[in-house]
Design a protein around this motif. Structure first.
Motif, PDB file in Angstrom:
ATOM      1  N   SER A 243       0.819  -1.206   0.000  1.00  0.00           N
ATOM      2  CA  SER A 243       0.000   0.000   0.000  1.00  0.00           C
ATOM      3  C   SER A 243       0.853   1.256   0.000  1.00  0.00           C
ATOM      4  N   LYS A 244       2.176   1.111  -0.067  1.00  0.00           N
ATOM      5  CA  LYS A 244       3.044   2.278   0.050  1.00  0.00           C
ATOM      6  C   LYS A 244       2.962   3.177  -1.182  1.00  0.00           C
ATOM      7  N   LYS A 245       2.931   2.560  -2.373  1.00  0.00           N
ATOM      8  CA  LYS A 245       2.869   3.342  -3.599  1.00  0.00           C
ATOM      9  C   LYS A 245       1.813   2.750  -4.529  1.00  0.00           C
ATOM     10  N   PRO A 246       0.517   2.860  -4.150  1.00  0.00           N
ATOM     11  CA  PRO A 246      -0.523   2.215  -4.953  1.00  0.00           C
ATOM     12  C   PRO A 246      -0.730   2.871  -6.303  1.00  0.00           C
ATOM     13  N   ASN A 247      -0.137   4.064  -6.549  1.00  0.00           N
ATOM     14  CA  ASN A 247      -0.308   4.691  -7.852  1.00  0.00           C
ATOM     15  C   ASN A 247       0.826   4.357  -8.819  1.00  0.00           C
ATOM     16  N   ASN A 248       1.705   3.440  -8.450  1.00  0.00           N
ATOM     17  CA  ASN A 248       2.673   2.897  -9.387  1.00  0.00           C
ATOM     18  C   ASN A 248       1.951   1.846 -10.233  1.00  0.00           C
ATOM     19  N   LEU A 249       2.024   1.971 -11.562  1.00  0.00           N
ATOM     20  CA  LEU A 249       1.222   1.106 -12.422  1.00  0.00           C
ATOM     21  C   LEU A 249       1.603  -0.358 -12.335  1.00  0.00           C
ATOM     22  N   SER A 250       2.787  -0.677 -11.845  1.00  0.00           N
ATOM     23  CA  SER A 250       3.149  -2.090 -11.697  1.00  0.00           C
ATOM     24  C   SER A 250       2.189  -2.779 -10.734  1.00  0.00           C
TER      25      SER A 250
ATOM     26  N   LEU B 188      -0.959  -1.851 -10.219  1.00  0.00           N
ATOM     27  CA  LEU B 188      -2.237  -1.918 -10.914  1.00  0.00           C
ATOM     28  C   LEU B 188      -2.288  -3.097 -11.872  1.00  0.00           C
ATOM     29  N   PHE B 189      -1.263  -3.268 -12.689  1.00  0.00           N
ATOM     30  CA  PHE B 189      -1.299  -4.331 -13.681  1.00  0.00           C
ATOM     31  C   PHE B 189      -1.140  -5.711 -13.055  1.00  0.00           C
ATOM     32  N   ARG B 190      -0.430  -5.808 -11.943  1.00  0.00           N
ATOM     33  CA  ARG B 190      -0.376  -7.097 -11.244  1.00  0.00           C
ATOM     34  C   ARG B 190      -1.763  -7.482 -10.741  1.00  0.00           C
ATOM     35  N   ALA B 191      -2.491  -6.510 -10.224  1.00  0.00           N
ATOM     36  CA  ALA B 191      -3.853  -6.779  -9.750  1.00  0.00           C
ATOM     37  C   ALA B 191      -4.762  -7.158 -10.917  1.00  0.00           C
ATOM     38  N   ALA B 192      -4.610  -6.454 -12.043  1.00  0.00           N
ATOM     39  CA  ALA B 192      -5.441  -6.742 -13.209  1.00  0.00           C
ATOM     40  C   ALA B 192      -5.205  -8.160 -13.722  1.00  0.00           C
ATOM     41  N   GLN B 193      -3.957  -8.628 -13.663  1.00  0.00           N
ATOM     42  CA  GLN B 193      -3.640  -9.960 -14.154  1.00  0.00           C
ATOM     43  C   GLN B 193      -4.293 -11.063 -13.332  1.00  0.00           C
ATOM     44  N   ARG B 194      -4.700 -10.750 -12.109  1.00  0.00           N
ATOM     45  CA  ARG B 194      -5.346 -11.758 -11.261  1.00  0.00           C
ATOM     46  C   ARG B 194      -6.832 -11.906 -11.565  1.00  0.00           C
ATOM     47  N   SER B 195      -7.383 -11.036 -12.420  1.00  0.00           N
ATOM     48  CA  SER B 195      -8.801 -11.096 -12.761  1.00  0.00           C
ATOM     49  C   SER B 195      -8.965 -11.581 -14.195  1.00  0.00           C
ATOM     50  N   PRO B 196      -9.541 -12.764 -14.397  1.00  0.00           N
ATOM     51  CA  PRO B 196      -9.740 -13.255 -15.765  1.00  0.00           C
ATOM     52  C   PRO B 196     -10.577 -12.297 -16.616  1.00  0.00           C
TER      53      PRO B 196
ATOM     54  N   ILE C 240       6.346   1.557 -18.027  1.00  0.00           N
ATOM     55  CA  ILE C 240       5.472   0.388 -17.906  1.00  0.00           C
ATOM     56  C   ILE C 240       4.478   0.341 -19.062  1.00  0.00           C
ATOM     57  N   LEU C 241       3.911   1.499 -19.414  1.00  0.00           N
ATOM     58  CA  LEU C 241       2.974   1.551 -20.535  1.00  0.00           C
ATOM     59  C   LEU C 241       3.686   1.255 -21.854  1.00  0.00           C
ATOM     60  N   ASP C 242       4.908   1.729 -21.990  1.00  0.00           N
ATOM     61  CA  ASP C 242       5.677   1.437 -23.199  1.00  0.00           C
ATOM     62  C   ASP C 242       5.912  -0.060 -23.331  1.00  0.00           C
ATOM     63  N   ASN C 243       6.232  -0.730 -22.230  1.00  0.00           N
ATOM     64  CA  ASN C 243       6.417  -2.184 -22.267  1.00  0.00           C
ATOM     65  C   ASN C 243       5.137  -2.888 -22.705  1.00  0.00           C
ATOM     66  N   LEU C 244       3.994  -2.356 -22.253  1.00  0.00           N
ATOM     67  CA  LEU C 244       2.706  -2.938 -22.620  1.00  0.00           C
ATOM     68  C   LEU C 244       2.463  -2.812 -24.124  1.00  0.00           C
TER      69      LEU C 244
ATOM     70  N   LEU D 175     -21.688   4.066 -16.849  1.00  0.00           N
ATOM     71  CA  LEU D 175     -20.511   3.211 -16.945  1.00  0.00           C
ATOM     72  C   LEU D 175     -20.740   1.894 -16.218  1.00  0.00           C
ATOM     73  N   ARG D 176     -20.486   0.779 -16.896  1.00  0.00           N
ATOM     74  CA  ARG D 176     -20.469  -0.512 -16.222  1.00  0.00           C
ATOM     75  C   ARG D 176     -19.191  -0.613 -15.407  1.00  0.00           C
ATOM     76  N   TYR D 177     -19.255  -1.359 -14.291  1.00  0.00           N
ATOM     77  CA  TYR D 177     -18.052  -1.467 -13.475  1.00  0.00           C
ATOM     78  C   TYR D 177     -17.902  -2.875 -12.920  1.00  0.00           C
ATOM     79  N   LYS D 178     -16.642  -3.221 -12.645  1.00  0.00           N
ATOM     80  CA  LYS D 178     -16.326  -4.437 -11.907  1.00  0.00           C
ATOM     81  C   LYS D 178     -15.133  -4.148 -11.019  1.00  0.00           C
ATOM     82  N   LYS D 179     -15.273  -4.386  -9.727  1.00  0.00           N
ATOM     83  CA  LYS D 179     -14.145  -4.223  -8.814  1.00  0.00           C
ATOM     84  C   LYS D 179     -13.224  -5.422  -8.951  1.00  0.00           C
ATOM     85  N   PHE D 180     -11.923  -5.167  -9.127  1.00  0.00           N
ATOM     86  CA  PHE D 180     -11.000  -6.295  -9.268  1.00  0.00           C
ATOM     87  C   PHE D 180      -9.865  -6.264  -8.248  1.00  0.00           C
ATOM     88  N   ASP D 181      -9.830  -5.256  -7.399  1.00  0.00           N
ATOM     89  CA  ASP D 181      -8.779  -5.205  -6.391  1.00  0.00           C
ATOM     90  C   ASP D 181      -9.175  -4.214  -5.311  1.00  0.00           C
TER      91      ASP D 181
END
Length: 216
Positions: A3-10, A12-20, A51-55, A186-192
């Protein structure tokens, strides 16, 4: 998840990868044959554009672009210098702008990333405008917004001050934001989400417009 740096996109994307479901949406966006545009709202971490460039590099599509919007002139200048040094030949831009009046054309964004910026609003009307702007700029088909927001753990129907990266911000309850998503279309789904012990409790959502048209 830290929770120290939740606005680092790494994070965010790790959390996104856990949601099919989120992975499915992301794969649909990144598999588009036409160029893809990513919008990042609010972030002082220069590593995020890397991180976005890598994506985007996985797509091998020369027409892809990234637009970074921030209300802080020093942050935008820092991003411009970073882009010029690291990505001189890529279509990446940093622009001074307000999340409630995005300097972006209608229906032009494939993937929007909103990184806790809404917590800096001071009125409920501003919150609705922030979301309407996200909806306005997203393409009507096969687009999404990864939306992170600080929340109240114990709702009491009043806006509550907390600290995020050393800055005082305003939080509302989970139900407040989820009702607002639906109200603006807007439709929404909480994933993290963070746990109750987090110094800055937050939720992450994937948002999509209700409208559907033929894919771009």
């Amino acid at each position: 998840m830290s929770s120290k740096k939740p606005n680092n996109l790494s994070h965010l994307f790790r959390a996104a990868q856990r949601s099919p479901e989120v992975c499915g949406v992301m794969n649909a966006i990144l598999s588009k044959k036409n160029p893809v545009t990513i919008l990042l709202e609010g972030s002082a971490y220069f590593v995020n554009i890397d991180i976005l460039d890598n994506l985007l590099s996985q797509r091998k599509q020369s027409g892809d672009s990234i637009v970074l919007i921030d209300i802080s002139a020093p942050t935008v200048l820092g991003y411009i210098q970073h882009i010029q040094k690291r990505f001189p030949n890529k279509n990446y831009h940093a622009v001074l702008g307000d999340m409630n009046a995005l300097p972006v054309t209608n229906n032009s964004i494939d993937l929007a990333i909103h990184n806790f910026t809404i917590n800096f609003n001071i009125t409920n009307r501003n919150d609705a405008q922030t979301l309407l702007e996200i909806k306005r700029v997203m393409k009507p088909a096969r687009s999404a917004c990864l939306f992170s927001v600080g929340i109240l753990i114990h709702p009491n129907n009043i806006r509550s001050y907390s600290s995020f990266s050393g800055v005082a911000v305003l939080n509302e309850s989970e139900s407040y934001y989820e009702s607002l998503f639906l109200r603006v279309g807007l439709r929404y789904k909480k994933f993290d989400s963070s746990n109750n012990r987090s110094a800055f409790p937050y939720n992450r959502y994937i948002l999509q417009p209700h409208e559907t048209t033929s894919p771009n």
